[in-house]
Design a protein around this motif. Sequence first.
Motif, PDB file in Angstrom:
ATOM      1  N   LYS A  24     -43.192 -18.374  -8.209  1.00  0.00           N
ATOM      2  CA  LYS A  24     -42.557 -17.452  -8.245  1.00  0.00           C
ATOM      3  C   LYS A  24     -43.389 -17.032  -7.296  1.00  0.00           C
ATOM      4  O   LYS A  24     -41.628 -15.767  -6.733  1.00  0.00           O
ATOM      5  CB  LYS A  24     -42.516 -16.368  -9.346  1.00  0.00           C
ATOM      6  CG  LYS A  24     -42.151 -15.421  -9.250  1.00  0.00           C
ATOM      7  CD  LYS A  24     -42.308 -14.312 -11.585  1.00  0.00           C
ATOM      8  CE  LYS A  24     -41.728 -13.574 -11.772  1.00  0.00           C
ATOM      9  NZ  LYS A  24     -41.623 -12.873 -12.778  1.00  0.00           N
ATOM     10  N   THR A  25     -43.959 -16.601  -6.657  1.00  0.00           N
ATOM     11  CA  THR A  25     -44.066 -15.510  -5.167  1.00  0.00           C
ATOM     12  C   THR A  25     -43.688 -16.145  -4.455  1.00  0.00           C
ATOM     13  O   THR A  25     -43.235 -15.641  -3.417  1.00  0.00           O
ATOM     14  CB  THR A  25     -45.808 -15.640  -4.931  1.00  0.00           C
ATOM     15  OG1 THR A  25     -46.115 -16.495  -4.929  1.00  0.00           O
ATOM     16  CG2 THR A  25     -46.159 -15.088  -6.368  1.00  0.00           C
ATOM     17  N   ASP A  26     -43.258 -17.208  -3.993  1.00  0.00           N
ATOM     18  CA  ASP A  26     -43.228 -18.431  -3.027  1.00  0.00           C
ATOM     19  C   ASP A  26     -41.902 -18.989  -3.531  1.00  0.00           C
ATOM     20  O   ASP A  26     -42.380 -20.365  -3.471  1.00  0.00           O
ATOM     21  CB  ASP A  26     -43.657 -18.665  -1.934  1.00  0.00           C
ATOM     22  CG  ASP A  26     -44.143 -19.606  -0.542  1.00  0.00           C
ATOM     23  OD1 ASP A  26     -42.525 -19.220  -0.162  1.00  0.00           O
ATOM     24  OD2 ASP A  26     -44.968 -19.529   0.556  1.00  0.00           O
ATOM     25  N   PRO A  27     -40.635 -19.277  -3.947  1.00  0.00           N
ATOM     26  CA  PRO A  27     -40.098 -19.577  -4.933  1.00  0.00           C
ATOM     27  C   PRO A  27     -39.453 -21.217  -3.310  1.00  0.00           C
ATOM     28  O   PRO A  27     -38.996 -22.303  -3.795  1.00  0.00           O
ATOM     29  CB  PRO A  27     -38.677 -19.278  -4.627  1.00  0.00           C
ATOM     30  CG  PRO A  27     -39.219 -17.575  -4.825  1.00  0.00           C
ATOM     31  CD  PRO A  27     -40.245 -17.737  -3.823  1.00  0.00           C
ATOM     32  N   TYR A  28     -39.763 -20.598  -2.190  1.00  0.00           N
ATOM     33  CA  TYR A  28     -38.656 -22.039  -1.366  1.00  0.00           C
ATOM     34  C   TYR A  28     -39.504 -22.759  -0.380  1.00  0.00           C
ATOM     35  O   TYR A  28     -39.193 -23.268   0.201  1.00  0.00           O
ATOM     36  CB  TYR A  28     -37.720 -21.055  -0.422  1.00  0.00           C
ATOM     37  CG  TYR A  28     -36.966 -19.864  -1.224  1.00  0.00           C
ATOM     38  CD1 TYR A  28     -35.999 -20.842  -2.261  1.00  0.00           C
ATOM     39  CD2 TYR A  28     -36.687 -18.961  -0.861  1.00  0.00           C
ATOM     40  CE1 TYR A  28     -35.187 -20.495  -2.477  1.00  0.00           C
ATOM     41  CE2 TYR A  28     -35.973 -18.113  -1.635  1.00  0.00           C
ATOM     42  CZ  TYR A  28     -35.154 -18.655  -2.850  1.00  0.00           C
ATOM     43  OH  TYR A  28     -34.678 -17.783  -3.358  1.00  0.00           O
ATOM     44  N   ALA A  29     -41.053 -22.487  -0.759  1.00  0.00           N
ATOM     45  CA  ALA A  29     -42.321 -22.955  -0.306  1.00  0.00           C
ATOM     46  C   ALA A  29     -41.792 -25.335  -0.257  1.00  0.00           C
ATOM     47  O   ALA A  29     -43.282 -25.468   0.462  1.00  0.00           O
ATOM     48  CB  ALA A  29     -43.424 -22.619   0.050  1.00  0.00           C
ATOM     49  N   LEU A  30     -41.440 -25.355  -1.155  1.00  0.00           N
ATOM     50  CA  LEU A  30     -41.555 -26.519  -1.360  1.00  0.00           C
ATOM     51  C   LEU A  30     -40.346 -27.164  -1.351  1.00  0.00           C
ATOM     52  O   LEU A  30     -39.847 -28.731  -1.801  1.00  0.00           O
ATOM     53  CB  LEU A  30     -42.102 -26.892  -3.253  1.00  0.00           C
ATOM     54  CG  LEU A  30     -43.178 -26.179  -3.334  1.00  0.00           C
ATOM     55  CD1 LEU A  30     -44.117 -26.424  -4.793  1.00  0.00           C
ATOM     56  CD2 LEU A  30     -45.019 -26.928  -1.699  1.00  0.00           C
ATOM     57  N   GLN A  31     -39.250 -27.000  -0.497  1.00  0.00           N
ATOM     58  CA  GLN A  31     -38.371 -27.396  -0.581  1.00  0.00           C
ATOM     59  C   GLN A  31     -38.293 -29.059  -0.332  1.00  0.00           C
ATOM     60  O   GLN A  31     -37.140 -30.147  -0.303  1.00  0.00           O
ATOM     61  CB  GLN A  31     -37.557 -26.653   0.108  1.00  0.00           C
ATOM     62  CG  GLN A  31     -36.760 -25.383  -0.245  1.00  0.00           C
ATOM     63  CD  GLN A  31     -36.034 -24.590   0.652  1.00  0.00           C
ATOM     64  OE1 GLN A  31     -35.329 -24.860   1.607  1.00  0.00           O
ATOM     65  NE2 GLN A  31     -34.769 -23.859  -0.240  1.00  0.00           N
ATOM     66  N   HIS A  32     -39.040 -29.091   0.429  1.00  0.00           N
ATOM     67  CA  HIS A  32     -39.330 -30.939   1.045  1.00  0.00           C
ATOM     68  C   HIS A  32     -39.558 -31.730   0.094  1.00  0.00           C
ATOM     69  O   HIS A  32     -38.462 -33.338  -0.199  1.00  0.00           O
ATOM     70  CB  HIS A  32     -40.379 -30.904   2.136  1.00  0.00           C
ATOM     71  CG  HIS A  32     -41.776 -30.408   1.576  1.00  0.00           C
ATOM     72  ND1 HIS A  32     -42.035 -29.118   0.965  1.00  0.00           N
ATOM     73  CD2 HIS A  32     -42.831 -31.005   0.389  1.00  0.00           C
ATOM     74  CE1 HIS A  32     -43.648 -29.528   0.973  1.00  0.00           C
ATOM     75  NE2 HIS A  32     -43.779 -30.457   0.406  1.00  0.00           N
TER      76      HIS A  32
END
Length: 319
Positions: A24-32
């Motif tokens: 929740k603190t970093d929603p877009y970190a795993l787009q890969h």
Amino acid sequence: MKLFTSVHDVPNVNELVEEALSLKTDPYALQHLGKNKTLGLIFLNPSLRTRLSTQKAAMNLGMNVMVMNMDKEGWALETRDGVIMNGTTVEHIREAAAVIGEYCDIMGLRSFPSLKDREADYSEDIFNKFIKYSNIPVVSLESATRHPLQSFADLITIQEYKKSVRPKVVLSWAPHIKPLPQSVPNSFAEWMCRAEAEGMIDFVITHPKGYELAEEFTPNTTIVYDQDEALKDADFIYVKNWSSYQDYGKILPGGEGWMLDLERLKITNQAKVMHCLPVRRDLELSSEILDSAESLVIKEAGNRLWAAQTVLKNLLTSL
């Protein structure tokens, strides 16, 4: 994780909750993880929070998303084996599920019970056939007996807003004008029992006599038929209606006076109130609670996104 249909698919509930709060603190970190991967969302019944939160979760992970309202946009499905399809059904579930598996990397599926045949509903026949014939990871968007994404989000919310190490959580039955499934309370009870076993909460269920859930969902759970007694010192109250499991799909007499209002909260430990939504105001739950600082229903709905994203992340990792 290759499947998400119940808490039994989760090795450690506490760890999964902490994973969701971290995500929740970093929603877009795993787009890969989701690049060039496709999520197919198949709805046999209506949805608002489940559809939007799961679609948004997939997008946050870089996935493509296809949505199909099967009840309106698909062919009438035959689910029985060994029958000549000379009636109103057009496509067999074997082919339909298999084709979805050809187009998608992960499938989300939503299917409600009929509330007419307990054995048929609790067999989860349609759900299990989609899992079998699609041959891809499946996440439950609600089934006849469970709603695990909702329950996961509920536990995230409790962890996020708790004021003590082991808060008291009460599942409280509420009135309704029509029979509703047991899927949400079944699932909530199952997740809370697991959380209690992991030392996260203390759990109590309260409802009028006759509304006991199937024992498989409430192992060793304290059940109190006096609502006020159950609410004493509660930190969280989860309000939900459900129809009878024993007298299957029926509304029973004796549910008068079970709707919560602010006056009833005075016997609690300044309890926060939760509901999965949609909620019928001033029938299931008073407007004065829903519009008060004691209500967590919107924050709870918001956490549906992080529950879905955490589950999809784990399913993508297992591909």
